[in-house]
Scaffold this active site. Structure first.
Site, short mmCIF file in Angstrom:
data_model
loop_
_atom_site.label_atom_id
_atom_site.label_comp_id
_atom_site.label_asym_id
_atom_site.label_seq_id
_atom_site.Cartn_x
_atom_site.Cartn_y
_atom_site.Cartn_z
CE LYS A 76 -11.15 -25.80 60.05
NZ LYS A 76 -12.51 -25.78 60.47
CB SER A 154 -14.27 -29.22 60.89
OG SER A 154 -14.65 -27.81 60.80
CB SER A 178 -16.60 -26.31 62.88
OG SER A 178 -17.21 -27.41 62.05
#
Length: 491
Positions: A76, A154, A178
């Site tokens: 990420k 997210s 998330s």
């Protein structure tokens, strides 16, 4: 089956047995990433680094190889990676290439993992649909009509990449859901560990008392393997717990006889879709069939969780994001004649931060301001303590894990909610934020599909530091559900 479609456990065995090389496995993923461009999951590909790491993994194959030797992963964009763009999907960090490696990525590399590149996400991890990214929307590989669907947020890029077999697993972060919400939206497994189980050092901060990194994978076994490599004490993170990391994979016995599973009555929300209610009932039956005792419990302060979260998280964000001022790194606005330092701050932040980040920074600054600190921030902290106490009392009464829905719906279309009503978007976190406020471990497991054919997940919440037990409960649920559906390839 293509090599990139393997689970981590399958690939590990194939690599150890010499049936597959790390270079071949990495090449299969890089080819899939090239073909997967329409998903917009990978935003900084690092093929040279990946192939170098794969060659090194092949060279050290054998007894000394790490637990993830030769396994290709996506990282990420919130994790700092040395010499590789780490932007947190924000224009304010455009061009930022850290001179250091986050603790999590360091541990993954020590275990022999291969980094394929950086993954899309909501800007500074603020969002539930991956629509606030400076790279544009990530797209869910699941498609049932002509709409492009959200992969959740997210960690939307991580979820899309794993679900579409662009990588074997990915790192995510979870501040209010998330990891778990995008996992549910894409039919994969995502675990948020206990706060302090995984180091936050080198991860761009959103809300420091809530953020926690965790794995996103194709199976519960893979989550156990990846979490084992990510977890552990880190002296560089003052909130990291000095607690031994058990062998999470060895804990997957599949035996939960006599375990108590709590069903919180407060999670039965008004207007909850019948499909979510039915899925939850199925989950209860599956765990009961495996020998667990199902008990009704009460978590009375649940209804205050969203308001408390949306005071605490923006307050911490406004403090953390004050460092992005155009002075030391990242974007700096062009200044006019006569502009001073305050003008530079204002122009830089106005240009660099997206609308949702600006909204949350303003909320956070407001609730921390002198006249409102007690009315909002202090009150939210007290509510947080009550939410944690609810869970403590349930666990003290002998509950081993708690079963809830993961999301209030299946994946929705990109553009359907973000612009219309930000508050409606915040409701996506209704089942997940309590876990962050209480610092507990939580996992989302894919259990079925809705009438449209989109995946739905259930959430299990565990006792503090009992990721091993939580993963075992999830393993039982996964096995009973037998979820094997994959998105039909349209990209």
């Amino acid at each position: 089956m293509n090599a990139n479609e393997l689970t981590i456990a399958e690939a590990r065995d194939a690599l150890a047995g010499g049936e597959l090389s790390a270079v071949d496995l990495t090449m299969a993923c890089l080819t899939a990433i090239d073909a997967g461009t329409p998903l917009n999951a990978f935003v900084h590909a690092t093929p040279e680094i990946a192939l170098d790491q794969a060659r090194a993994a092949d060279a050290r194959r054998g007894a000394d190889a790490g637990a993830l030797n030769g396994i290709p992963l996506g990282i990420k964009d919130l994790f700092c990676t040395k010499g590789v763009a780490s932007q947190a999907a924000s224009n304010i960090l455009k061009g930022f290439k850290p001179e250091y490696e986050s603790t999590v990525t360091s541990k993954l590399f020590e275990a022999g993992a291969v980094m394929l590149g950086k993954l899309n996400m909501d800007e500074f991890a603020m969002g539930s649909s991956n629509e606030t990214s400076c790279y544009g929307d990530a797209v869910n590989p699941w498609k049932v009509d002509d709409r492009r669907l959200t992969p959740g947020g997210s960690s939307g890029g991580s979820a899309a990449a794993v679900a579409a077999d662009l990588c074997l697993g990915a790192t995510g972060t979870d501040t209010g859901g998330s990891i778990r919400q995008p996992a549910a939206f894409t039919g994969i497994v995502g675990i948020k560990p206990t706060y302090g189980r995984v180091s936050r050092w080198g991860i761009v901060a959103f809300a420091s008392s809530l953020d926690q990194a965790g794995p996103m994978t194709k199976s519960v076994r893979d989550a156990a393997i990846l979490l084992g490599a990510m977890a552990g004490h880190d002296p560089k993170d003052s909130t990291s717990a000095d607690i031994p990391v058990p062998d999470f994979e060895a804990a997957l016995t599949g035996d939960i006889r006599g375990k108590k599973i709590g069903i919180p009555r407060e999670y039965r929300m008004d207007g909850m879709p019948a499909e979510i209610e039915a899925l939850w009932a199925r989950g209860r039956e599956m765990l009961a069939d495996a020998g667990a005792e199902i008990v009704d419990i009460s978590l009375p302060h649940t209804k205050y969780a969203l308001p408390a979260y949306y005071v605490i998280a923006p307050a911490e964000a406004s403090s953390n994001l004050a460092r992005y001022d155009g002075v030391r790194y990242g974007h700096r606005a062009r200044l006019g004649q006569g502009d001073g330092i305050v003008d530079m701050y204002e122009k830089t932040r106005a240009e660099g931060f997206g609308k949702e980040v600006q909204r949350r920074v303003m909320i956070g600054t407001y609730v921390l301001s002198a006249g409102f600190y007690d009315a909002y921030y202090n009150r939210a902290r007290k509510v947080r303590a009550l939410i944690k106490r609810d869970f403590d009392e349930a666990f003290a009464a002998g509950v081993d894990a708690i079963l809830t829905p993961a999301t209030p719906s299946s994946a929705f279309g990109l553009g359907e909610m973000a612009e219309a009503d930000p508050v409606a978007m915040y409701l996506n976190d209704v089942f997940t934020v309590t876990v962050n406020l209480a610092g507990l471990p939580g996992i989302s497991v894919p259990v079925g599909v809705d009438a449209k054919g989109l995946p739905l997940g259930l959430q299990l919440i565990g006792r503090p530091w009992d990721e091993a037990g939580l993963l075992n409960h999830a393993h039982v649920l996964e096995r009973a559900a037998g979820f094997v559906e994959k998105p039909r390839k349209w990209w």
